[in-house]
Design an enzyme around this catalytic site. Structure first.
Site, PDB file in Angstrom:
ATOM      1  N   CYS A   2      -9.208   1.595  -0.741  1.00 55.19           N
ATOM      2  CA  CYS A   2      -9.956   0.544  -0.914  1.00 55.19           C
ATOM      3  C   CYS A   2      -9.895   0.195  -2.648  1.00 55.19           C
ATOM      4  CB  CYS A   2     -11.372   0.942  -0.123  1.00 55.19           C
ATOM      5  SG  CYS A   2     -11.653   1.420   1.625  1.00 55.19           S
ATOM      6  N   ARG A  27      -3.910  -2.363  -1.802  1.00 52.42           N
ATOM      7  CA  ARG A  27      -5.169  -1.032  -2.245  1.00 52.42           C
ATOM      8  C   ARG A  27      -5.866  -1.384  -0.738  1.00 52.42           C
ATOM      9  NH1 ARG A  27      -6.687   2.953  -6.386  1.00 52.42           N
ATOM     10  NH2 ARG A  27      -7.246   3.343  -4.852  1.00 52.42           N
ATOM     11  N   TRP A  77      -9.113  -1.432   2.969  1.00 48.17           N
ATOM     12  CA  TRP A  77      -7.975  -0.527   4.431  1.00 48.17           C
ATOM     13  C   TRP A  77      -8.894  -0.442   5.297  1.00 48.17           C
ATOM     14  CZ3 TRP A  77      -5.509   3.836   6.253  1.00 48.17           C
ATOM     15  CH2 TRP A  77      -5.004   4.266   6.812  1.00 48.17           C
ATOM     16  N   ASN A 103     -15.011   4.374  -0.917  1.00 47.54           N
ATOM     17  CA  ASN A 103     -13.880   4.549  -0.656  1.00 47.54           C
ATOM     18  C   ASN A 103     -13.500   5.780  -0.162  1.00 47.54           C
ATOM     19  OD1 ASN A 103     -10.881   5.095  -0.480  1.00 47.54           O
ATOM     20  ND2 ASN A 103     -10.964   4.744  -2.909  1.00 47.54           N
ATOM     21  N   GLY A 104     -12.856   6.609   1.276  1.00 53.63           N
ATOM     22  CA  GLY A 104     -12.461   7.849   1.499  1.00 53.63           C
ATOM     23  C   GLY A 104     -12.787   8.192   3.290  1.00 53.63           C
ATOM     24  N   GLU A 489      15.381   6.133   1.252  1.00 54.50           N
ATOM     25  CA  GLU A 489      14.391   5.427   0.134  1.00 54.50           C
ATOM     26  C   GLU A 489      15.075   3.636   0.494  1.00 54.50           C
ATOM     27  OE1 GLU A 489      11.667   5.310  -1.204  1.00 54.50           O
ATOM     28  OE2 GLU A 489      11.420   3.653  -2.784  1.00 54.50           O
ATOM     29  N   LYS A 493      12.392   1.715   1.944  1.00 49.94           N
ATOM     30  CA  LYS A 493      12.219  -0.274   1.876  1.00 49.94           C
ATOM     31  C   LYS A 493      12.039  -1.019   2.933  1.00 49.94           C
ATOM     32  CE  LYS A 493      10.192   0.792  -1.603  1.00 49.94           C
ATOM     33  NZ  LYS A 493      10.042   2.336  -1.713  1.00 49.94           N
ATOM     34  N   GLU A 496       9.350  -1.137   5.273  1.00 56.02           N
ATOM     35  CA  GLU A 496       7.440  -1.677   4.451  1.00 56.02           C
ATOM     36  C   GLU A 496       8.030  -2.849   3.996  1.00 56.02           C
ATOM     37  OE1 GLU A 496       6.531   1.255   1.202  1.00 56.02           O
ATOM     38  OE2 GLU A 496       8.019   1.275   0.444  1.00 56.02           O
ATOM     39  N   HIS A 512      25.655  15.094  14.159  1.00 54.24           N
ATOM     40  CA  HIS A 512      25.046  15.968  15.491  1.00 54.24           C
ATOM     41  C   HIS A 512      23.818  14.842  16.689  1.00 54.24           C
ATOM     42  CE1 HIS A 512      26.865  19.313  13.328  1.00 54.24           C
ATOM     43  NE2 HIS A 512      26.540  18.589  12.273  1.00 54.24           N
ATOM     44  N   LYS A 611      -1.083   0.203  -1.072  1.00 50.64           N
ATOM     45  CA  LYS A 611      -0.789   0.767  -2.415  1.00 50.64           C
ATOM     46  C   LYS A 611      -0.927   2.650  -2.243  1.00 50.64           C
ATOM     47  CE  LYS A 611       1.993   0.668  -6.469  1.00 50.64           C
ATOM     48  NZ  LYS A 611       3.675   0.762  -5.634  1.00 50.64           N
TER      49      LYS A 611
HETATM   50  C1  AGP Z   1       6.322   3.099  -1.120  1.00 47.68           C
HETATM   51  O1  AGP Z   1       7.111   2.140  -1.606  1.00 47.68           O
HETATM   52  C2  AGP Z   1       5.018   3.221  -1.288  1.00 47.68           C
HETATM   53  N1  AGP Z   1       4.064   3.161  -2.446  1.00 47.68           N
HETATM   54  C3  AGP Z   1       4.780   5.077  -1.004  1.00 47.68           C
HETATM   55  O2  AGP Z   1       5.672   6.285  -0.252  1.00 47.68           O
HETATM   56  C4  AGP Z   1       4.481   5.799  -1.723  1.00 47.68           C
HETATM   57  O3  AGP Z   1       5.395   6.231  -2.433  1.00 47.68           O
HETATM   58  C5  AGP Z   1       3.715   6.861  -1.524  1.00 47.68           C
HETATM   59  O4  AGP Z   1       2.707   6.652  -1.380  1.00 47.68           O
HETATM   60  C6  AGP Z   1       2.950   7.527  -3.303  1.00 47.68           C
HETATM   61  O5  AGP Z   1       2.096   7.673  -3.661  1.00 47.68           O
HETATM   62  P1  AGP Z   1       2.140   7.980  -5.401  1.00 47.68           P
HETATM   63  O6  AGP Z   1       3.236   7.808  -5.826  1.00 47.68           O
HETATM   64  O7  AGP Z   1       1.582   6.513  -6.059  1.00 47.68           O
HETATM   65  O8  AGP Z   1       1.573   9.297  -5.274  1.00 47.68           O
END
Ligand code: AGP
Length: 616
Positions: A2, A27, A77, A103-104, A489, A493, A496, A512, A611
């Site tokens: 959050c 966040r 969140w 947050n937590g 990757e 992308k 998400e 396989h 994020k």
């Molecule tokens: C990817 O687009 C996301 N933002 C997510 O996978 C991110 O890379 C992951 O949560 C790790 O975050 P960090 O690099 O801040 O540790």
């Protein structure tokens, strides 16, 4: 995960909190709320709404809050309790003696809630956070001041927390605590005003002078400054320093989204990162933040790279660098899996964590395991002062600038550049990289911002390709060698941003099992650059097409044969083999972006995501 913001000073708090929440909305965006402290001894005015910050602003317009110069805010969140007005933060105790944002996860919240209810506390939400408010309230009733009450409450909580609170009993005061790795509490020093926030993005419009709370530290701020203590009450010295991040970097204009801006600014992000770590003429490296980790570069026998999500994919590219440049055995591990295994490692293993935020809980917990085993650590990080930079003996800082899109882009390519520089530094220290090799690698790396810049001029090609995937439900992304992390990757992308089910696979694994999925409704993106074991990928493409599958190939400029073989192709400029991942990812970022746009998705704030992931 959050976002938290607090302000105390001489200005109206509400607009500052709302602007801060906007800066933190990446966040979490399940709900948003503020608590504003008006007159002393009056309960805080709380406004909170399910949904985006715009909903909260509407609520504040409908019922304007009293003038207030101190306040706290939160963007959520959801973990415990569905997104709703009632579950939105801030939470107050029974009589409004305290307002809390958090947050937590309070892991023992059920037991605490039963205990507090047994003592007559009435709960208004389903959240774990509300127990904190009632605990603080009890401590205030027992005569403690707000900071002591917060410390006492923290002592009752299981799990990791970042908490900020205020009370009308102490006008002009906000307090904060960090326990474990649920996320940061950053203290911002303004002119006659102070702020607290879960990360730098919300502070930069006001100040660049900041201090970071360490684990088990608390802070009390007034307009005049901050005082720190440990959780047991001993005074603590938490130095403030000036961060080099540019507040303008946090602005979106003139781009339609932060994600687009961040994709487009990759040449600049790469250039700043590379210039910060290398020198072309005469060739040299200056990884100035390696600190106590530097002597370990010659002592270690292997490297273990850890990360999550996009950063894990960057780590996978880094494995190639440590093997090929430094000649060291290298493994990668998903940080959340690593921490729960009986991983065998000690001082012979250099653990390299990759984390743009430096606050991802899985990474931090993995680092704690590595530290307990005596492994030296270096972190690749985009956030100076963050927790990974404090836990590791050394850091390689990327200079991508703040990344606001929830889906990472520029921090991925910047992390790869930093890993390349670290592998070179390691190879150099071990006598494996001679002057000529160093000069060649540094020259190649320094050319990559320009190469990427030229490539971005062809962004529109991806938009045309995306038309094909507008209605697609499933996709496969295939790659080999250093292109495998790029396939993973690219699939991430696509998932998400556009919510298309996309699988990244090692192309050799195709036969396989996954090939059973292929039909005309299951397209494949094949990474087929000249260094991506091209001949083998050609075979994969033939096999897919023979089964009626559509193929979009990512090919090197001028590769007419592959362009003709595939149903469609996107080109990447020629690049040295080890640096091809930097070019190959760009069309995949563009493809995911354009597909999401066509499908009408919320690109900067995809559903269910946040994020910085600070809960397990
Ligand atoms: C990817 O687009 C996301 N933002 C997510 O996978 C991110 O890379 C992951 O949560 C790790 O975050 P960090 O690099 O801040 O540790």
């Amino acid at each position: 995960m959050c976002g938290i913001i607090a302000y105390t000073g001489s200005r109206e708090a509400a607009p500052i909190l709302i602007a801060g929440l906007r800066d933190l909305e990446y966040r979490g965006y399940d709900s948003a709320g503020v608590a504003l402290q008006g007159e002393a001894n009056a309960a805080s005015a709380v406004a909170k709404r399910r949904g985006r910050i715009a909903e909260l602003e509407t609520a504040l317009r409908e019922r304007p809050p009293p003038s207030a110069h101190t306040g706290i805010g939160h963007t959520r969140w959801a973990t415990h309790g569905a997104p709703s007005d009632a579950n939105a933060h801030p939470h107050t105790g029974c009589d409004g003696a305290v307002a809390v944002v958090h947050n937590g996860i309070v892991e023992n919240y059920a037991a605490l809630r039963a205990e507090l209810a047994g003592r007559g506390h009435a709960f208004a939400s389903e959240t774990d956070t509300e127990t904190i408010a009632h605990l603080i309230e009890d401590e205030l009733e027992a005569g403690r001041d707000l900071l002591a009450a917060l410390r006492a409450a923290c002592a009752r909580l299981a799990g990791s927390q970042a908490i900020v609170a205020l009370s009308p009993r102490e006008p002009g005061v906000a307090v904060g605590a960090r326990v474990g790795n649920a996320g940061g509490v950053v203290v911002g020093y303004g002119e006659g005003e102070m702020l607290l926030a879960s990360d730098l993005a919300a502070l930069l419009p006001h100040t660049r002078r900041v201090a970071f709370l360490a684990d088990r530290q608390v802070v009390r701020v007034t307009a005049a400054g901050a005082s720190y203590a440990s959780l047991d009450g001993a005074p603590a010295d938490v130095p403030a320093h000036t961060v080099a991040l540019d507040p303008a970097g946090a602005q979106r204009d003139p781009y339609e989204t932060f994600m687009l801006k961040e994709i487009m600014e990759q040449p600049r992000a790469l250039s700043d990162t590379i210039r910060g770590l290398t020198r072309v003429e005469p060739a040299g490296l200056h990884l100035d933040d390696l600190g106590r980790a530097r002597p370990w570069l010659t002592r270690i026998e292997r490297v273990l790279l850890v990360g999550m999500g996009t950063s894990l994919h960057a780590a996978m590219v880094g494995r190639w660098y440590f093997e090929q440049i430094a000649g060291l055995p290298a493994d990668i591990d998903n940080a959340s899996e690593f921490r729960y295994r009986e991983a065998v490692l000690g001082p012979e293993t250099l653990v390299v964590s990759v984390s743009q935020s430096g606050e991802t809980v899985d990474v931090l917990e993995a680092m704690n395991v590595a530290r307990a085993r005596g492994a030296p650590q270096i972190t690749i990080c985009n956030t100076p002062g963050s927790q990974t930079t404090r836990v590791a003996e050394g850091a390689v800082l990327t200079r991508a600038g703040l990344e606001r899109g929830v889906a990472s882009s520029k921090t991925f390519t910047a992390s790869i550049a930093a890993l390349f520089a670290l592998a070179l530094e390691t190879g150099r220290a071990r006598g494996r990289v001679d002057d000529g090799t160093l000069a060649r690698h540094v020259r190649d790396l320094a050319a990559m911002p320009d190469v990427t810049g030229r490539q971005l001029e062809a962004f529109g090609e991806a938009e045309a390709a995306a038309e094909r995937f507008r209605e697609t439900r499933h996709m496969l992304f295939l790659g080999r060698g250093p292109a495998l992390p790029i396939a993973l990757e690219g699939a991430l992308k696509m998932k998400e941003l556009s919510y298309v089910h996309a699988e990244g696979y090692a192309a050799g694994e195709m036969k396989h099992g996954p090939i059973a999925l292929i039909d005309r409704d299951f397209p494949t993106v094949a990474l087929a650059g000249e260094h991506a074991l091209r001949a083998k990928i050609v075979s994969n493409i033939e096999q897919i097409r023979a089964r009626g599958g559509e193929v979009l190939a990512i090919v090197t400029e001028g590769d007419e044969e592959l362009t003709a073989l595939a149903d469609a192709a996107l080109t990447v400029p020629r690049a040295p083999a080890l640096l091809e991942p930097l070019t190959a990812i760009v069309p995949l970022q563009a493809l995911a972006y354009a597909t999401a746009r066509l499908r009408g998705c919320d690109i900067d704030q995809p559903r269910n995501l946040a994020k910085t992931v600070t809960v397990e």
